[in-house]
Design a protein around this motif. Structure first.
Motif, PDB file in Angstrom:
ATOM      1  N   PRO A  44       0.836  -1.213   0.000  1.00  0.00           N
ATOM      2  CA  PRO A  44       0.000   0.000   0.000  1.00  0.00           C
ATOM      3  C   PRO A  44       0.871   1.264   0.000  1.00  0.00           C
ATOM      4  CG  PRO A  44       0.123  -0.914   2.203  1.00  0.00           C
ATOM      5  CD  PRO A  44       0.887  -1.841   1.305  1.00  0.00           C
ATOM      6  N   THR A  45       0.588   2.175  -0.910  1.00  0.00           N
ATOM      7  CA  THR A  45       1.275   3.465  -0.938  1.00  0.00           C
ATOM      8  C   THR A  45       0.268   4.539  -1.294  1.00  0.00           C
ATOM      9  OG1 THR A  45       1.854   3.209  -3.264  1.00  0.00           O
ATOM     10  CG2 THR A  45       3.510   2.536  -1.654  1.00  0.00           C
ATOM     11  N   LEU A  46       0.611   5.761  -0.946  1.00  0.00           N
ATOM     12  CA  LEU A  46      -0.196   6.916  -1.336  1.00  0.00           C
ATOM     13  C   LEU A  46       0.687   7.845  -2.138  1.00  0.00           C
ATOM     14  CD1 LEU A  46      -2.254   7.625   1.871  1.00  0.00           C
ATOM     15  CD2 LEU A  46      -3.087   6.728  -0.291  1.00  0.00           C
ATOM     16  N   PRO A  47       0.364   8.206  -3.274  1.00  0.00           N
ATOM     17  CA  PRO A  47      -0.717   7.684  -4.138  1.00  0.00           C
ATOM     18  C   PRO A  47      -0.407   6.255  -4.596  1.00  0.00           C
ATOM     19  CG  PRO A  47       0.655   9.214  -5.357  1.00  0.00           C
ATOM     20  CD  PRO A  47       1.160   9.226  -3.951  1.00  0.00           C
ATOM     21  N   PRO A  48      -1.435   5.487  -4.965  1.00  0.00           N
ATOM     22  CA  PRO A  48      -1.247   4.077  -5.316  1.00  0.00           C
ATOM     23  C   PRO A  48      -0.342   3.847  -6.534  1.00  0.00           C
ATOM     24  CG  PRO A  48      -3.578   4.602  -5.089  1.00  0.00           C
ATOM     25  CD  PRO A  48      -2.823   5.877  -4.967  1.00  0.00           C
ATOM     26  N   ASP A  49      -0.296   4.805  -7.447  1.00  0.00           N
ATOM     27  CA  ASP A  49       0.507   4.620  -8.652  1.00  0.00           C
ATOM     28  C   ASP A  49       1.892   5.262  -8.542  1.00  0.00           C
ATOM     29  OD1 ASP A  49      -0.466   7.175  -8.578  1.00  0.00           O
ATOM     30  OD2 ASP A  49      -0.913   7.295 -10.735  1.00  0.00           O
ATOM     31  N   LYS A  50       2.313   5.579  -7.311  1.00  0.00           N
ATOM     32  CA  LYS A  50       3.619   6.218  -7.110  1.00  0.00           C
ATOM     33  C   LYS A  50       4.747   5.286  -7.547  1.00  0.00           C
ATOM     34  CE  LYS A  50       6.471   8.549  -3.789  1.00  0.00           C
ATOM     35  NZ  LYS A  50       7.284   8.136  -2.691  1.00  0.00           N
ATOM     36  N   LYS A  51       5.678   5.843  -8.290  1.00  0.00           N
ATOM     37  CA  LYS A  51       6.830   5.074  -8.772  1.00  0.00           C
ATOM     38  C   LYS A  51       7.840   4.939  -7.627  1.00  0.00           C
ATOM     39  CE  LYS A  51       9.653   3.463 -11.992  1.00  0.00           C
ATOM     40  NZ  LYS A  51       9.575   2.085 -12.345  1.00  0.00           N
ATOM     41  N   LEU A  52       8.237   3.695  -7.331  1.00  0.00           N
ATOM     42  CA  LEU A  52       9.200   3.432  -6.265  1.00  0.00           C
ATOM     43  C   LEU A  52      10.439   2.757  -6.841  1.00  0.00           C
ATOM     44  CD1 LEU A  52       6.788   1.929  -3.574  1.00  0.00           C
ATOM     45  CD2 LEU A  52       7.743   4.232  -3.603  1.00  0.00           C
ATOM     46  N   SER A  53      11.580   3.075  -6.263  1.00  0.00           N
ATOM     47  CA  SER A  53      12.805   2.390  -6.659  1.00  0.00           C
ATOM     48  C   SER A  53      12.808   0.995  -6.044  1.00  0.00           C
ATOM     49  CB  SER A  53      14.034   3.174  -6.193  1.00  0.00           C
ATOM     50  OG  SER A  53      14.133   3.116  -4.786  1.00  0.00           O
ATOM     51  N   LYS A  54      13.716   0.160  -6.478  1.00  0.00           N
ATOM     52  CA  LYS A  54      13.781  -1.212  -5.968  1.00  0.00           C
ATOM     53  C   LYS A  54      14.092  -1.233  -4.479  1.00  0.00           C
ATOM     54  CE  LYS A  54      15.028  -3.107 -10.424  1.00  0.00           C
ATOM     55  NZ  LYS A  54      16.082  -3.603 -11.290  1.00  0.00           N
ATOM     56  N   ILE A  55      14.993  -0.378  -4.055  1.00  0.00           N
ATOM     57  CA  ILE A  55      15.324  -0.350  -2.622  1.00  0.00           C
ATOM     58  C   ILE A  55      14.138   0.157  -1.804  1.00  0.00           C
ATOM     59  CG2 ILE A  55      16.407   1.930  -2.633  1.00  0.00           C
ATOM     60  CD1 ILE A  55      17.655  -1.072  -0.640  1.00  0.00           C
ATOM     61  N   GLU A  56      13.399   1.115  -2.351  1.00  0.00           N
ATOM     62  CA  GLU A  56      12.199   1.604  -1.653  1.00  0.00           C
ATOM     63  C   GLU A  56      11.148   0.505  -1.565  1.00  0.00           C
ATOM     64  OE1 GLU A  56      12.221   6.364  -2.707  1.00  0.00           O
ATOM     65  OE2 GLU A  56      11.414   4.951  -4.202  1.00  0.00           O
ATOM     66  N   ILE A  57      11.004  -0.275  -2.619  1.00  0.00           N
ATOM     67  CA  ILE A  57      10.056  -1.395  -2.594  1.00  0.00           C
ATOM     68  C   ILE A  57      10.457  -2.392  -1.516  1.00  0.00           C
ATOM     69  CG2 ILE A  57       9.216  -3.400  -3.894  1.00  0.00           C
ATOM     70  CD1 ILE A  57       9.420  -1.655  -6.437  1.00  0.00           C
ATOM     71  N   LEU A  58      11.731  -2.716  -1.412  1.00  0.00           N
ATOM     72  CA  LEU A  58      12.185  -3.669  -0.399  1.00  0.00           C
ATOM     73  C   LEU A  58      11.989  -3.126   1.014  1.00  0.00           C
ATOM     74  CD1 LEU A  58      15.444  -5.036  -2.062  1.00  0.00           C
ATOM     75  CD2 LEU A  58      13.245  -6.199  -1.824  1.00  0.00           C
TER      76      LEU A  58
END
Length: 133
Positions: free
Chosen positions: A103-117
């Motif tokens: 879950p993120t706000l906004p839902p379509d926010k682009k995240l880097s791989k490290i941010e995803i982890l």
């Protein structure tokens, strides 16, 4: 990859070099008593497969050096690049799947791989906390 300090003498002969080494065998003198040994040698050399000369040349090399030379071929590099491309695509698809679950706000926010982890670690910790309460 070949070292820059390598000389041409270290490389195995190409097919054209091995042919030129035997090109003067029996050149117009075939049939004389002096050439009988030389012609036999040339005939024997032509019977052997072209790859055998390279194999014999590579036998004195260490296992690591033979591996380096094999990896320096265009065929090997192309195959390796293809495998690497497939691996990276699978890796990126796995990150995309993981990203869809977070879950993120906004839902379509682009995240880097490290941010995803990092977000996945936090989210798993949060879910564990919710189950414990």
């Amino acid at each position: 990859m070949l070292n820059s300090d390598r000389t041409e003498l270290d490389l195995p002969p190409t097919h054209s070099e091995s042919e030129s080494a035997f090109s003067d065998c029996g050149g117009g003198r075939a049939g004389s008593a002096e050439d009988a040994g030389g012609v036999g040698l040339c005939a024997q050399s032509r019977v052997t497969e072209p790859g055998e000369a390279v194999k014999k040349d590579l036998q004195h090399l260490s296992r690591e050096e033979r591996r380096r030379r094999r990896r320096a071929t265009a065929k090997y590099r192309t195959a390796h690049a293809t495998r690497e491309r497939i691996r990276v695509e699978a890796f990126n698809m796995a990150f995309a799947e993981l990203r869809k679950l977070l879950p993120t706000l906004p839902p379509d926010k682009k995240l880097s791989k490290i941010e995803i982890l990092r977000l996945a670690i936090c989210y798993i910790s949060y879910l564990n906390h919710v189950l414990d309460v």
